[in-house]
Write a protein that holds these residues in place. Sequence first.
Motif, PDB file in Angstrom:
ATOM      1  N   GLU A 228       2.714  -1.114  -4.242  1.00  0.00           N
ATOM      2  CA  GLU A 228       3.244   0.075  -4.911  1.00  0.00           C
ATOM      3  C   GLU A 228       3.043  -0.021  -6.415  1.00  0.00           C
ATOM      4  O   GLU A 228       2.724   0.969  -7.082  1.00  0.00           O
TER       5      GLU A 228
ATOM      6  N   LEU B 295       4.222   1.752   1.127  1.00  0.00           N
ATOM      7  CA  LEU B 295       3.653   0.538   0.553  1.00  0.00           C
ATOM      8  C   LEU B 295       4.728  -0.484   0.242  1.00  0.00           C
ATOM      9  O   LEU B 295       5.886  -0.145  -0.029  1.00  0.00           O
TER      10      LEU B 295
ATOM     11  N   THR C 190      10.916   6.303  -7.884  1.00  0.00           N
ATOM     12  CA  THR C 190       9.555   6.634  -8.300  1.00  0.00           C
ATOM     13  C   THR C 190       9.488   7.912  -9.123  1.00  0.00           C
ATOM     14  O   THR C 190       8.424   8.253  -9.615  1.00  0.00           O
TER      15      THR C 190
ATOM     16  N   GLY D 114      -2.503  -0.313   0.120  1.00  0.00           N
ATOM     17  CA  GLY D 114      -2.508  -0.001  -1.306  1.00  0.00           C
ATOM     18  C   GLY D 114      -3.891   0.305  -1.823  1.00  0.00           C
ATOM     19  O   GLY D 114      -4.084   1.207  -2.662  1.00  0.00           O
TER      20      GLY D 114
ATOM     21  N   THR E  66       3.591   6.744  -2.363  1.00  0.00           N
ATOM     22  CA  THR E  66       3.813   5.294  -2.333  1.00  0.00           C
ATOM     23  C   THR E  66       4.863   4.878  -1.319  1.00  0.00           C
ATOM     24  O   THR E  66       5.256   3.711  -1.275  1.00  0.00           O
ATOM     25  N   SER E  67       5.313   5.797  -0.490  1.00  0.00           N
ATOM     26  CA  SER E  67       6.463   5.498   0.374  1.00  0.00           C
ATOM     27  C   SER E  67       6.155   4.473   1.445  1.00  0.00           C
ATOM     28  O   SER E  67       7.067   3.811   1.944  1.00  0.00           O
TER      29      SER E  67
ATOM     30  N   GLN F 159       1.152   2.690  -8.496  1.00  0.00           N
ATOM     31  CA  GLN F 159       1.879   3.395  -9.545  1.00  0.00           C
ATOM     32  C   GLN F 159       1.096   3.364 -10.854  1.00  0.00           C
ATOM     33  O   GLN F 159       1.054   4.362 -11.592  1.00  0.00           O
TER      34      GLN F 159
END
Length: 581
Positions: free
Chosen positions: A510, A505, A535, A478, A502-503, A514
């Motif tokens: 995430e 994490l 997402t 991250g 973010t796939s 985000q």
Amino acid sequence: MLTPSQAGFRRLLPLLRPHLRELLWGGCCMVIYVGSFPLLVQLAGDLFPALGSGDLARVLQLIGLALLIFAVQKIAQFGQDSLLAGPALLVSQDLRRDLFRRLQTVELGALEKLSAGDLTYRFTEDADRVSEVLYKTIHDTVPSVLQLVAVLGMMLWLDWKLTLAILLLAPVIVWLISLFGARVMAATERSQKKVSELAGLLGEAIEGLPLVRAFAAEPWLQDRFETEIDQHRQARHRTYSLVALQHPVVGIIEVVGLFAVLALGAWRIQSGDLSIAGLSSYLTGLIVLIDPIAHVTNNFNEFQQGQASLRRLREIEREPQEAADPADAQAIGALQGDLVFDQVSFGYDPAQPVLRQLNLRVDAGQVLAIVGPSGAGKSTLLSLLLRFNTAQQGEIRLDGTDISLMRARELRQQVALVPQRTTVFSGTIAEAIRFGRRATDDEVRDAARLANADDFIRALPDGYDTQLEERGTNVSGGQLQRIAIARAVLGNPALLLLDEATSALDAEAEAAVQLGLKQAMKGRTVLVIAHRLATVQEADRIVVLEKGAVVDRGTHDELMQRGGRYRELCERQFIRDRQKS
């Protein structure tokens, strides 16, 4: 003998032109070095009769003169070797630089097919071999050939009939050297290929060791490695055997020539056509010839190996290149971010298009999410926008200008990418965010704050000066992704491309990423690719791609109400319509 080959060492000659001054001074030293051999041969011929007559004064005079010439020769040899080393090394450096610059413009599709281990070997070992061959050719082979010519001229002057008889052996020696050289080059190419394959396997093995252990596949990997190193050993042994065989074969011919000279010389002395002093000089000259013949033989083998290395380096030049900027490319300045895909079609194989007459519009400041199954063309769409590939039909326009009319570097400075898998180079965190761009420390910190990365960076022992290890293994996934976001927004791009950002994490990481993405997306046109559809629900619009075509579009709520492919994809991931939740 050193005939031009397909590898084309002669193509390196233009790289020597900037170093003519060093080459000329080195050439002057070479002339002095080579010119001393006939003088030493003549002195040797005068010395033996003086020794036989017991004339001590004459012997000491000749020895002193020989020592003086020898000292001048060695000084000239030092000047020759030191002056000519620089140009050879600089040519190798220029070759590496030019090829690396070219490698950076190879089409990404072609680049992905190249082995990283093989490329590493070419830019290190192959380039070093080319440098060594150039150096040996300039400072050793050329003087050796000139020495052969000078001493043979001296021997022709001493007794041309005897020399012509000896020269009958020369074509045999040349033929043997050429024969062995061709086989050595072929064996070297096989050996270098095996080394490249071994380097590629090592790279895969080091990166994949956790996976190997997870599957208890260590014996399989060990067997593969042992097979590769055994094939490498066999290929190298073949090369060594050929070189080892060449030396005794050529040596036998040289010895035959020496004994032939002794026999013919004795006959000519008996007939009164040659003096003892002349034979002494002649034999000295013949002995002096053995060393340059050995050097030329060895260097020719290395030259052939260098040919193989140069050919492998030149193969990089044949890889397809990115499309060049148009001659009348337009300066784009600062972009607003209005994006249009107009009837865009593209296929890596034109007969099998990945995108089919795609029409898409994104207004400046909008967030567009692109969803669809694997192979729908989502990542291809981003590669076209970055000009990694060129559409075969249609136009992609930014602020009304076709991107094919823009300079690629200027376009990419306005379009930033946050990939699924973050790649960073070793160096400090600040350097990773700058990524080769000029930016002040305040600008770097502002980008990090925007990416929600400033707090964790400041908490590190050295803050922004913390050294990132290879592949960023000393920070979490991250944290690394937030560094990538900071890197993307540093140049204040008009467009931000998020490719599965973010796939990989976990939920906590995430959430932090985000937040950074939300802050980074403000005021920019954003294209989001995501398989995890949770997402993309906040996007202004969502486009569903399937088989390279848009099959649906709208907001999350509109698409869920309408049913169809998007709702099907969401339900597979257990996402419910927010209106019903």
